[in-house]
Structures are given as structure tokens and as C-alpha cells.
Scaffold this active site. Structure first.
Site, mmCIF file in Angstrom:
data_model
loop_
_atom_site.group_PDB
_atom_site.id
_atom_site.type_symbol
_atom_site.label_atom_id
_atom_site.label_comp_id
_atom_site.label_asym_id
_atom_site.label_seq_id
_atom_site.Cartn_x
_atom_site.Cartn_y
_atom_site.Cartn_z
ATOM 1 N N SER A 34 -19.875 -18.607 -7.365
ATOM 2 C CA SER A 34 -20.030 -17.751 -6.169
ATOM 3 C C SER A 34 -19.234 -18.206 -4.951
ATOM 4 O O SER A 34 -19.160 -17.476 -3.966
ATOM 5 C CB SER A 34 -21.495 -17.650 -5.782
ATOM 6 O OG SER A 34 -22.147 -16.801 -6.679
ATOM 7 N N VAL A 77 -23.218 -21.446 -8.648
ATOM 8 C CA VAL A 77 -24.077 -22.023 -9.689
ATOM 9 C C VAL A 77 -23.369 -23.064 -10.562
ATOM 10 O O VAL A 77 -24.001 -23.702 -11.393
ATOM 11 C CB VAL A 77 -24.743 -20.965 -10.620
ATOM 12 C CG1 VAL A 77 -25.835 -20.212 -9.907
ATOM 13 C CG2 VAL A 77 -23.727 -20.053 -11.245
ATOM 14 N N TYR A 99 -14.793 -9.429 -11.518
ATOM 15 C CA TYR A 99 -15.830 -10.285 -10.910
ATOM 16 C C TYR A 99 -16.070 -11.553 -11.747
ATOM 17 O O TYR A 99 -16.054 -12.667 -11.224
ATOM 18 C CB TYR A 99 -17.127 -9.470 -10.743
ATOM 19 C CG TYR A 99 -18.306 -10.301 -10.317
ATOM 20 C CD1 TYR A 99 -18.467 -10.702 -8.991
ATOM 21 C CD2 TYR A 99 -19.263 -10.720 -11.243
ATOM 22 C CE1 TYR A 99 -19.539 -11.493 -8.606
ATOM 23 C CE2 TYR A 99 -20.341 -11.507 -10.863
ATOM 24 C CZ TYR A 99 -20.473 -11.888 -9.544
ATOM 25 O OH TYR A 99 -21.535 -12.675 -9.169
ATOM 26 N N LYS A 105 -16.680 -15.894 -3.743
ATOM 27 C CA LYS A 105 -17.054 -14.736 -2.912
ATOM 28 C C LYS A 105 -16.523 -14.859 -1.476
ATOM 29 O O LYS A 105 -16.342 -13.864 -0.788
ATOM 30 C CB LYS A 105 -18.578 -14.558 -2.925
ATOM 31 C CG LYS A 105 -19.085 -14.187 -4.319
ATOM 32 C CD LYS A 105 -20.605 -14.236 -4.454
ATOM 33 C CE LYS A 105 -21.012 -13.913 -5.899
ATOM 34 N NZ LYS A 105 -22.450 -14.055 -6.147
ATOM 35 N N TYR A 134 -28.092 -17.896 -0.289
ATOM 36 C CA TYR A 134 -29.157 -16.968 -0.716
ATOM 37 C C TYR A 134 -30.449 -17.289 0.022
ATOM 38 O O TYR A 134 -30.457 -17.487 1.227
ATOM 39 C CB TYR A 134 -29.357 -17.009 -2.251
ATOM 40 C CG TYR A 134 -28.056 -17.174 -2.977
ATOM 41 C CD1 TYR A 134 -27.134 -16.135 -2.965
ATOM 42 C CD2 TYR A 134 -27.692 -18.365 -3.592
ATOM 43 C CE1 TYR A 134 -25.902 -16.272 -3.586
ATOM 44 C CE2 TYR A 134 -26.470 -18.514 -4.218
ATOM 45 C CZ TYR A 134 -25.589 -17.469 -4.201
ATOM 46 O OH TYR A 134 -24.379 -17.607 -4.799
#
Ligand SMILES: NC(=O)CC[C@H](N)C(=O)O
Length: 312
Positions: free
Chosen positions: A68, A265, A195, A71, A247
Site C-alpha cells: 500500500s 502489508v 492495482y 498508493k 488506516y
């Protein structure tokens, strides 16, 4: 060599040594089967300061799956392509839920809370894809990351991408659900293919810290002096990293570390010290929110020792 850099080098080395020996390391992500093989004993830490000096400790040169953290780069790229139109497809508020959660999408007409949860990043990827072939979009993302890091050797780990492609049912659900609202517009398999592949970019802490420099320096690429993004945009990306980058653990990260940060992760974290440094840490064991357990602890120690919290 400045005294401040000497302090930084010593801190990075000592923290890496201490973290290598820690028994309690969290657990490695196993919902992407390929990531389950990673040795939880690995630990790397790297800092690049405003003068471009690099302090590295532990496994700072070992590539890992950035997941991630990609991102941050896709958001930056998509903002360059779509400008503020992007904010019609994705929000800017913390979600307070898990990175792969679907619940808010139903109440909020398929518009994800922010670009750093999976749904938001899939919507951003879909925007980058528009009008292109998946291969072209992915090439664009990889070229951008290589440019930011000043490193042409950065690659995509195809085994990780394939592993997630086989098992990413939850992400497929998010993409289909957003497609029903017109937030995702391309064929689902194209959007997800891009993605999964950008999540599977493999980078070392050194490469990642290099790639984050523009966010620490008002949007400028320090090697060339060129603006990657405007100072305002860099500031805003940092703001989103602070509020949404971990998050449901974003509050805790701000509380303990006090820096904009983005986790993945794979156990990596990119953290930005505005005006001073770009930091990257890697420890594959995760906490229950899916953020690197020792990664956060190491950044907390480093930020405290250097007096780097943005909150003074
Ligand atoms: N938090 C993460 O790093 C999640 C990224 C991962 N590729 C996923 O979609 O589940």
C-alpha cells in the site's frame, strides 16, 4: 559531516540493532500467500536528509513488497493527471475501519473515504488507467517511481502480483461495487490488474526513502531541483498520510511518531519529516491493523531522538 547527521547515523544504526534482536515482532501477512514466506526476522531502516546524505541500518538494501505504500505514488501521479477532479471520485477523511473494508461504500454512494484505503486506491488506479492499456498505465507508474527514487533497477515482483491476483476476492468485490456506482469505469480485471501490480513493486528502504524526498522538500525532486508537484500538493499529500496513511491505526501513529506516514502489508512504512528528511523502515510482522509492528516502534524512537515530531 554535520553534528545532526552524525546523530542521525548513530540513531539509525542503534535502532536497527535493537530491533533486529526484539522477540515480539507481530505476524507476517498471509492473506497474500506469497507474502507469508517472508522472514519476520528481517529489519531495515533508512533516512535521507535535506542534503541528500543517507543513513542506513540493518537490511536497508533488501527489496520487499511495498504494497500500500504504492498508493502514495499513484495518488501523486493521478493528481498530476486529473488535478482536483480526482476528489469527485475519492474523499479525504480517515475511514476508522480496516484497509480492505467495504461497509462505508454503501452509505457513501460508492465513493471511498480516502485514497489510501484499498477502495480509494482502486478508484485512483482506475483514473490513471482511463484511456490507456493496463500495460501502459503500469509502465507509467513504474517509470514515475524509478524517477522519484533515481533508480532504474526498481522492479515489480511478478510472483507477488500473481499471488494476489489469484486470491484478491475482497478487492474484486470493492472494485465491482464501485463500478456499480460509476466510480470505477474501466473493466474490473484491467483496474485490478494494474492495482495488484503496483502493490507488488519491490523496493528497499533506501530506494523508498529516496523516492519520498519530494514530499519532504516542498514537492521538489532534490537531485534535479524540478517540481514533481507544487508545494501545496506536497503539503496535502503529507496531510493525507498523517490522517489516513495507517488506516484505523492512523491516530496511534500520529500520537506515537508524529509524522506523516504510509504503511503497507509487506511491513514497510514511508515517513516524512517536512523540510528535513524522508524515512523508510521495514519489518514484516504486522499489528492487528495491518501496520508494521516494529516499524512503528522504530520510527517512534527515531522521531523522539531527533526531535522530529511535527507537533513540536
Ligand atoms: N494494506 C496493504 O498494503 C494492502 C495492499 C494489498 N495489495 C491489498 O490490496 O490487500
Amino acid at each position: 559531516m554535520s553534528a545532526e547527521f552524525d546523530r542521525l547515523s548513530a540513531a539509525v544504526r542503534e535502532i536497527a540493532e535493537e530491533m533486529k534482536a526484539r522477540p515480539d515482532r507481530g505476524s507476517v501477512a498471509d492473506y497474500i500467500p506469497e507474502l507469508a514466506h517472508v522472514d519476520p526476522g528481517r529489519f531495515g531502516l533508512c533516512a535521507v536528509d535535506a542534503e541528500g546524505r543517507v543513513a542506513a541500518g540493518g537490511d536497508a538494501d533488501a527489496p520487499f513488497s511495498i504494497q500500500s505504500i504504492s498508493k502514495v505514488f499513484t495518488l501523486t501521479l493521478a493528481l498530476g493527471m486529473a488535478g482536483d477532479r480526482l476528489w469527485r471520485r475519492v474523499g479525504r477523511e480517515p475511514s476508522g475501519s480496516a484497509f480492505n473494508s467495504i461497509v462505508q461504500l454503501e452509505h457513501e454512494r460508492g465513493v471511498p473515504r480516502n485514497p489510501f484505503i484499498n477502495a480509494g486506491a482502486i478508484a485512483v488506479t482506475d483514473l490513471i488507467l482511463s484511456g490507456h492499456q493496463p500495460r501502459e498505465a503500469l509502465g507509467e507508474i513504474l517509470r514515475f517511481v524509478r524517477f522519484l527514487a533515481d533508480d532504474e533497477t526498481i522492479r515489480i515482483d511478478e510472483a507477488v502480483a500473481a499471488s494476489e491476483q489469484r486470491t484478491g476476492f475482497r478487492n474484486a468485490a470493492l472494485a465491482n461495487y464501485m463500478r456499480s456506482f460509476g466510480v470505477v469505469t474501466n473493466p474490473i480485471e484491467f483496474t485490478l490488474g494494474v492495482y495488484f501490480h503496483h502493490c507488488a513493486i519491490a523496493m528497499s528502504c533506501r530506494q523508498l526513502a529516496m523516492a519520498g524526498r519530494f514530499l519532504a522538500h516542498g514537492g521538489r525532486h532534490p537531485a534535479t531541483g524540478h517540481a514533481v508537484v507544487s508545494p501545496q500538493r506536497a503539503r496535502r499529500i503529507n496531510a493525507l498520510m498523517l490522517t489516513c496513511g495507517h488506516y484505523d491505526g492512523s491516530g496511534e501513529f500520529a500520537f506515537r511518531v508524529g509524522l506523516p506516514g504510509k504503511s503497507g502489508v509487506g511491513g514497510g512504512v514511508l515517513a516524512i519529516v517536512p523540510g528535513r528528511a524522508s524515512l523508510a523502515v521495514w519489518s514484516p510482522g504486522l499489528d492487528p491493523s495491518g501496520n508494521s509492528h516494529l516499524g512503528r516502534e522504530a520510527l517512534e524512537m527515531l522521531s523522539r531522538r531527533m526531535g522530529w515530531s511535527i507537533f513540536g
